[in-house]
Scaffold this motif. Sequence first.
Motif, mmCIF file in Angstrom:
data_model
loop_
_atom_site.group_PDB
_atom_site.id
_atom_site.type_symbol
_atom_site.label_atom_id
_atom_site.label_comp_id
_atom_site.label_asym_id
_atom_site.label_seq_id
_atom_site.Cartn_x
_atom_site.Cartn_y
_atom_site.Cartn_z
ATOM 1 N N ALA A 1 0.835 -0.594 -0.111
ATOM 2 C CA ALA A 1 0.013 0.221 -0.332
ATOM 3 C C ALA A 1 1.233 1.370 0.212
ATOM 4 O O ALA A 1 2.082 0.869 1.114
ATOM 5 N N TRP A 2 0.456 2.196 -0.931
ATOM 6 C CA TRP A 2 1.188 3.737 -0.702
ATOM 7 C C TRP A 2 0.273 4.879 -0.151
ATOM 8 O O TRP A 2 -0.825 4.427 -0.832
ATOM 9 N N VAL A 3 0.487 5.227 0.880
ATOM 10 C CA VAL A 3 -0.958 6.128 1.028
ATOM 11 C C VAL A 3 0.001 7.971 0.931
ATOM 12 O O VAL A 3 1.299 7.299 1.998
ATOM 13 N N CYS A 4 -0.083 8.808 0.358
ATOM 14 C CA CYS A 4 0.098 10.033 0.857
ATOM 15 C C CYS A 4 -0.301 10.702 1.788
ATOM 16 O O CYS A 4 -1.720 11.094 1.754
ATOM 17 N N VAL A 5 0.421 11.872 2.689
ATOM 18 C CA VAL A 5 -0.009 11.856 3.928
ATOM 19 C C VAL A 5 -0.249 14.022 3.892
ATOM 20 O O VAL A 5 -1.327 13.634 4.254
ATOM 21 N N PHE A 6 0.557 14.324 3.378
ATOM 22 C CA PHE A 6 1.294 15.562 3.012
ATOM 23 C C PHE A 6 1.176 15.640 5.279
ATOM 24 O O PHE A 6 1.146 15.359 6.000
ATOM 25 N N ASP A 7 1.001 17.579 4.791
ATOM 26 C CA ASP A 7 1.410 18.438 5.997
ATOM 27 C C ASP A 7 0.001 18.116 7.071
ATOM 28 O O ASP A 7 0.212 18.131 8.423
ATOM 29 N N LEU B 1 -8.359 10.120 9.962
ATOM 30 C CA LEU B 1 -8.645 9.026 9.519
ATOM 31 C C LEU B 1 -9.016 9.155 7.539
ATOM 32 O O LEU B 1 -9.204 8.305 7.229
ATOM 33 N N SER B 2 -8.641 10.319 7.269
ATOM 34 C CA SER B 2 -8.471 10.332 6.218
ATOM 35 C C SER B 2 -7.054 9.590 5.494
ATOM 36 O O SER B 2 -7.646 8.941 4.669
ATOM 37 N N ILE B 3 -6.054 8.778 6.325
ATOM 38 C CA ILE B 3 -4.938 8.591 6.255
ATOM 39 C C ILE B 3 -5.100 6.813 6.370
ATOM 40 O O ILE B 3 -5.344 5.483 5.401
ATOM 41 N N SER B 4 -6.249 6.780 7.086
ATOM 42 C CA SER B 4 -6.516 4.842 7.959
ATOM 43 C C SER B 4 -7.548 4.718 6.549
ATOM 44 O O SER B 4 -7.691 4.000 5.723
ATOM 45 N N LYS B 5 -8.416 6.004 6.227
ATOM 46 C CA LYS B 5 -9.719 5.581 4.903
ATOM 47 C C LYS B 5 -8.682 5.099 3.252
ATOM 48 O O LYS B 5 -8.988 4.502 2.894
ATOM 49 N N VAL C 1 5.062 12.799 4.431
ATOM 50 C CA VAL C 1 5.486 12.793 6.324
ATOM 51 C C VAL C 1 5.713 13.879 6.372
ATOM 52 O O VAL C 1 7.371 13.744 6.634
ATOM 53 N N TRP C 2 5.033 14.816 7.206
ATOM 54 C CA TRP C 2 6.358 16.275 8.122
ATOM 55 C C TRP C 2 5.809 16.137 9.081
ATOM 56 O O TRP C 2 6.514 16.731 9.931
#
Length: 757
Positions: free
Chosen positions: A187-193, A198-202, A241-242
Amino acid sequence: MGIATVLPFGTFQLLTSSSANSTNIWLDNLQDLAYDVEDILDEFATKALERKLKAEHVHEASTRKFRGWSPLLLNASMPSRIKDIIGRLDRLCKQRNDLGLQLTPAVTSSSTAARRPDSSSVPKECVVYGREDDKAKVLEMVLSDEPSVANVRVIPIVGMGGVGKTTLARKVYNDTTIIDYKFDLKAWVCVFDNFNVLSISKKLLPSITSKACDLNTLNEVQIKLKEAANGKKILIVLDDVWNVDYRLWETLKLRSLLLLGPTQRHNLKLLSDDACWSLFMKHAFESTDKVIKKCGGLPLATETLGGLLRSKRDEAWEDILNSKIWNLPQESGILPVLRLSYHHLPSHLKRCFAYCALFPKDYEFKEKELVLLWKVEGLIRQPRNNKQLEEWGNKSFHDLVSRSIFQQSHADCSKFVMHDLVHDLAQLISGETIFRLEEAGDLSRRKEKVRHSSFPRSDYDNKSRFQFLIRVEHLRTFLPVVISGGSYCGYISNMVVCDLLPRFKKLRVLSLEGYYVTRLPNSITKLRLLTYLNLSGTEIRCLPESTSSLLYLQILKLRDCLWLIKLPSRMRKLINLHHLNLRGAYKLDNMPLGMKKLKNLQTLSNFIVGKSGSRSRLNDLKDLNFLGGALCISGLENMENMQDAREAMLSKKQNLEELSLEWGFNNSRDEVVEGNVLDMLQPHINPLFSKMEVLKLENCKNCISLPTLGSLGSLKDLTIKGMMNLRTIGSEIYGDGCSTPFQSLEILHLENLPEWE
């Protein structure tokens, strides 16, 4: 609806749609509304400031019992004008919906993350330079069989922005050894600032289950994640990830799925020079063919496109080169590359650029002059950092230079010019708000839209020349300019000065530079919104007392007013004054009383120490802490109390770059005062902060020694002139404890020192 959020979008419509006449009319009306709103706010602020100053005066001058505040009296027409504005705004909102226009939020620093595109695991780079060793080390950590807490291995890749962390993670993620290692899931997830658990988990859930996630609570999502991941070997990359808040990471642990154990950290260092060169050559020449074709053999297009691309990250190049603006018809002869360059300007640069349509073609302008005009016209706003407004304006100017919108003049390297085609674009953008008098024959121009006007100064400008402006109710700018081959001085009808100009009650910028003007009418007090008054090179003898009622005046230029003998006695009321230029006003022999009240002054070219009477003393400089640039203190032979020099506290003026101290001729001068005044007027001497570059000591006839000057670390030019009794220049000039005196000195000028041994 926020006006500022609509205008940038609307400008794009203006550039990209040749048939959107209704949209352009709507935008014109919106711009008019913005001007009118600003006029009302400024008028209200002016009334409030007048009331405040009046109350302070009553408090200082009267011992009568305080009777409380009186209500703020507004112009009788103000309520109806406000009502009219509300009605116009409602109509524009309805028309916006009818036209299908969308709001575009203003770009702020907090929205940076939202603008960045999501990264993905799909490889973008055919070749990655200089990262083979890094890739091998990270792969070794990923594939290691060493035990870890709860069978979870966490490997942060750490480095500065742009160093290539995402690229390295992508290479590892897609490496064949990872595939052979047989992870059950990746899995690849872009996190941002904005670290939203919840957004990351979704985002994680569909990456693992290959199904869309329609769950709305963190608990539901994490339960599904636990079910999907139970007993499986998973590789998860969290990119961009910041946030390092431990509590948020604890929440993201996803119970048994991602228990954070000991970490193996990989620090990604900068590329070697060889790898950087290889990467540069690849990207530089990969896009060369496209760039060259877009330029069509035109040098201006090449310069402008180069300036645009240099301000963009490489991933934005393709978007720019493939923009639909390239395919638009060339209306009014505007090159697509110029439209594109304008489209990609930040909103504040768009405003500044459009204002330059005020100047005629081939007009050469100086940076400082244009920045001051931007400032007083409200085109640049106070930045969120601690920069001075003019520093921000200078940066904006150089941004336009770097994009080749402004180009350095070949005739004078201190001036800049716009190419004719760039000027055409500025005219297109500014629409009917800017009017130059040479266009007076254009009958299609609507007077109610005009806000700024300029004209080339001629030998004699009578009222008939300004016939078009007579019914322009909302004029903000009246600016004569000198063009190549034009008149450097001239006459202007007294009817223009006394009858026409006072009608423009919305005027912010008024220049009569170079005209044979001997006086201003008292009716100038009607121009209460005036922020810029330039009377340089005129024949004016004195300013009317009513000038002191221009409470919003920020810039007053009286340079080379050779006949000026008096400033307004109540000048202390001009508390918003930032710049006062008196250079060349040689007949002026004192400063009016109360100069210490002008605490916002940033430049004061001359401070004249006058003789006894109702005038400011040298110690009035004490509270002018923002003074910078060049300062000349003249008339020092008139100083009666040398304590005034100490109290001037020049040592606190950290922004001074040039200081001149001048003594005139006076047979009764006091040797004791003159001998000590130099020491007391020493400027700021901390070499870490001092900006003093030029220092002139002239005509101090009774001075027998010099003050400590060696510690002025930025001093480049030192003049010592007309010191009739100076015999020696010894070690005292270096200063105690100064191991490296005069670090920057380039020019030492010694003149008329008859007793020097």
